[in-house]
Design an enzyme around this catalytic site. Structure first.
Site, PDB file in Angstrom:
ATOM      1  N   HIS A 270       0.715  -1.350   0.037  1.00  0.00           N
ATOM      2  CA  HIS A 270      -0.035   0.006  -0.091  1.00  0.00           C
ATOM      3  C   HIS A 270       0.968   1.199   0.054  1.00  0.00           C
ATOM      4  O   HIS A 270       0.462   2.215  -0.085  1.00  0.00           O
ATOM      5  CB  HIS A 270      -0.976  -0.040   1.223  1.00  0.00           C
ATOM      6  CG  HIS A 270      -1.894   0.970   1.233  1.00  0.00           C
ATOM      7  ND1 HIS A 270      -2.633   1.663   0.039  1.00  0.00           N
ATOM      8  CD2 HIS A 270      -2.262   1.781   2.241  1.00  0.00           C
ATOM      9  CE1 HIS A 270      -3.301   2.762   0.437  1.00  0.00           C
ATOM     10  NE2 HIS A 270      -3.112   2.801   1.851  1.00  0.00           N
ATOM     11  N   CYS A 271       2.207   1.100  -0.008  1.00  0.00           N
ATOM     12  CA  CYS A 271       3.098   2.418   0.365  1.00  0.00           C
ATOM     13  C   CYS A 271       3.969   2.539  -0.729  1.00  0.00           C
ATOM     14  O   CYS A 271       3.731   3.667  -1.532  1.00  0.00           O
ATOM     15  CB  CYS A 271       3.858   2.030   1.566  1.00  0.00           C
ATOM     16  SG  CYS A 271       2.766   1.860   3.109  1.00  0.00           S
ATOM     17  N   ILE A 272       5.029   1.732  -1.094  1.00  0.00           N
ATOM     18  CA  ILE A 272       6.025   2.359  -1.928  1.00  0.00           C
ATOM     19  C   ILE A 272       5.675   2.296  -3.454  1.00  0.00           C
ATOM     20  O   ILE A 272       6.136   3.416  -3.902  1.00  0.00           O
ATOM     21  CB  ILE A 272       7.145   1.220  -1.753  1.00  0.00           C
ATOM     22  CG1 ILE A 272       7.729   0.902  -0.345  1.00  0.00           C
ATOM     23  CG2 ILE A 272       8.220   1.693  -2.566  1.00  0.00           C
ATOM     24  CD1 ILE A 272       8.120   1.952   0.510  1.00  0.00           C
ATOM     25  N   ASP A 275       2.773   6.087  -2.459  1.00  0.00           N
ATOM     26  CA  ASP A 275       3.198   7.181  -1.800  1.00  0.00           C
ATOM     27  C   ASP A 275       4.276   8.247  -2.441  1.00  0.00           C
ATOM     28  O   ASP A 275       3.855   9.409  -2.528  1.00  0.00           O
ATOM     29  CB  ASP A 275       3.937   6.899  -0.483  1.00  0.00           C
ATOM     30  CG  ASP A 275       2.930   6.080   0.388  1.00  0.00           C
ATOM     31  OD1 ASP A 275       1.971   5.910   0.164  1.00  0.00           O
ATOM     32  OD2 ASP A 275       3.731   5.633   1.381  1.00  0.00           O
TER      33      ASP A 275
END
Ligand code: NAD
Length: 434
Positions: A270-272, A275
């Site tokens: 969900h991040c790299i 974001d």
């Protein structure tokens, strides 16, 4: 007002409201409950609230026992936002994805804030933990809070404190991961630092919410760019007949100035993959193109295609085509030892292989049945790995290197094993690196 809240934090009579009980909110809840605070959890997903109320967990690495224990310490979960005044803090841990144009989708954060605004009261501390672009707290949350007549810093408080969860990593817990915190005013900052210091060993104050927002983005962009670099290095090394994993292991013996990053079949989670594009979007407002971020995104998002091309050529040398071949994908969670499927490159691999005519199956000890996903559909259950089942596939593709796989068994029985994780350093006739 400030002293009152500080006192409540100090004597643990503060009620901790956490909004969004997912991968970030749930461990935070457990930590506040463990230390002795009453926690009131809010979520819009009734099934999550029901599960928690029945003492069940929906995240693999969080045990049901820990939920039961938190409940015994007073933890309650609810979908009823009118209970917000019961809480002294409102810590927002809701998703911040990208929309279909790969632009920030702040709708979860804004919807959450809009649902809370009618129930804000004097003395509330709002803390945003969701990863987002610099300026979100100031530009979006502050005016919403002040629209109710509060003066942030005087009778309501607002901070940004990014989450640094690393699910599945046994070396760190919520308590031991230092936490950055930036407040809108000094008073906000003081309360934010006091709150998090009650449950986290080291709190790192920064001068503003924007600095805190940017800190989180720098951390994740640093990873995305370095993974992009090492993925590019992998392609060059492969052309030169060099094993990139051997090279990284050797380089990592340098005791200074080198940090190892590992290539793979693409970015997941969900991040790299997401974001960095929050910053790209915001930077445009300032006339800046974030070229490193875009380039890393391009390299990383091409990796599944590169892996599929390796599968195609490996099958080709065995006089087979992807079309009609039985391919078993190993590991469909986005990273090792977790059950999280968000943005998993394995799913892109499965789709690409299916589109090319392969008969696709998967095996993942953490994902027994292929879950319902918004954009992906496979009616499949995890294949049990035995000598016979492994040998029955034309190609076994290692996508996510869970510790639970029996790597010796796989190497012994696979007709062809395509390794996108560098698990097999020693050359074998049936193993192809990708
Ligand atoms: N998962 C991680 O490892 C991680 C690490 C660091 C930062 N983050 C960031 O933390 C944030 C949350 O991520 P997550 O992984 O916990 O997401 P998640 O999807 O696991 O959990 C979010 C929860 O929020 C709930 N929710 C959605 N809209 C809501 C609303 N309007 N009101 C109340 N609840 C609502 C959802 O039902 C869900 O339970 C994101 O910004 C993410 O980038 C995640």
């Amino acid at each position: 007002m400030k002293q009152q809240l500080l006192q409540k934090v100090a004597d643990k009579s503060a009620v901790i409201g956490i909004v969004g009980l997912g991968y970030v909110g749930l461990p935070l809840m457990l930590r506040f409950a463990e230390v002795g605070y009453k926690v009131l959890g809010f979520d819009i997903d009734q099934s999550k609230v029901d599960a928690l109320s029945a003492g069940r967990s929906y995240i693999e690495h969080i045990s049901a026992d820990s939920i039961v224990e938190a409940r015994e310490r007073g933890f309650e979960a609810t979908t009823d936002f009118s209970r917000a005044p019961e809480a002294d803090t409102l810590i927002l841990c809701v998703p911040t994805p990208l929309n279909k144009y790969r632009e920030p989708d702040l709708s979860f954060v804004l919807d959450t804030m809009d649902s809370l605004v009618p129930y804000l009261r004097e003395g509330h501390l709002v803390s945003l933990e969701s990863t987002t672009y610099p300026g979100t707290t100031d530009e979006e949350l502050l005016p919403r809070i002040e629209s109710r007549g509060f003066k942030v810093g005087e009778n309501a408080f607002l901070v940004f404190s990014p989450e640094r969860e690393d699910p599945g990593n046994p070396n760190f817990t919520t308590r031991t991961i230092p936490k950055v915190c930036g407040g809108v005013t000094e008073a906000c900052q003081e309360i934010g630092v006091a709150l998090y210091s009650a449950v986290i060993d080291q709190v790192v104050p920064v001068s503003s919410t924007r600095a805190a927002e940017m800190t989180k983005l720098l951390e994740n962009i640093h990873r995305a760019v370095n993974i992009g670099l090492v993925n590019e290095m992998k392609i060059v090394a492969d052309k030169m007949g060099i094993d990139i994993h051997e090279v990284i292991r050797a380089a990592a013996t340098k005791p200074f100035g080198f940090v190892p990053y590992y290539p793979g079949p693409g970015l997941g989670g969900h991040c790299i993959p997401i974001d960095p594009f929050y910053l790209t979007w915001k930077a445009r407002e300032y006339g800046v193109n974030t070229r490193f971020i875009e380039l890393a995104g391009e390299v990383n998002s091409n990796m599944p295609d590169w892996v599929v091309s390796k599968v195609a050529s490996a099958l080709n040398t065995r006089k087979k085509a992807i079309n009609g071949s039985r391919v078993l994908v190993l590991g469909i969670a986005y990273k090792k030892n977790v059950d999280d499927m968000r943005e998993s490159p394995s799913v892109f691999l499965m789709e690409k292989l299916r589109d090319l005519g392969a008969e696709v199956a998967y095996s993942d000890p953490h994902v027994p049945v292929f879950p319902k996903m918004r954009e992906h559909h496979f009616d499949l259950a995890s294949v049990a790995l035995t000598a016979e089942s492994i040998a029955s596939y034309d190609c076994v593709l290692l996508a996510t290197d869970h510790d639970k796989f029996d790597y010796a068994l796989l190497a012994e029985h696979a007709q062809l094993l395509v390794d996108s994780r560098g698990k097999y350093l020693t050359p074998r006739a049936n193993v192809v690196k990708a």
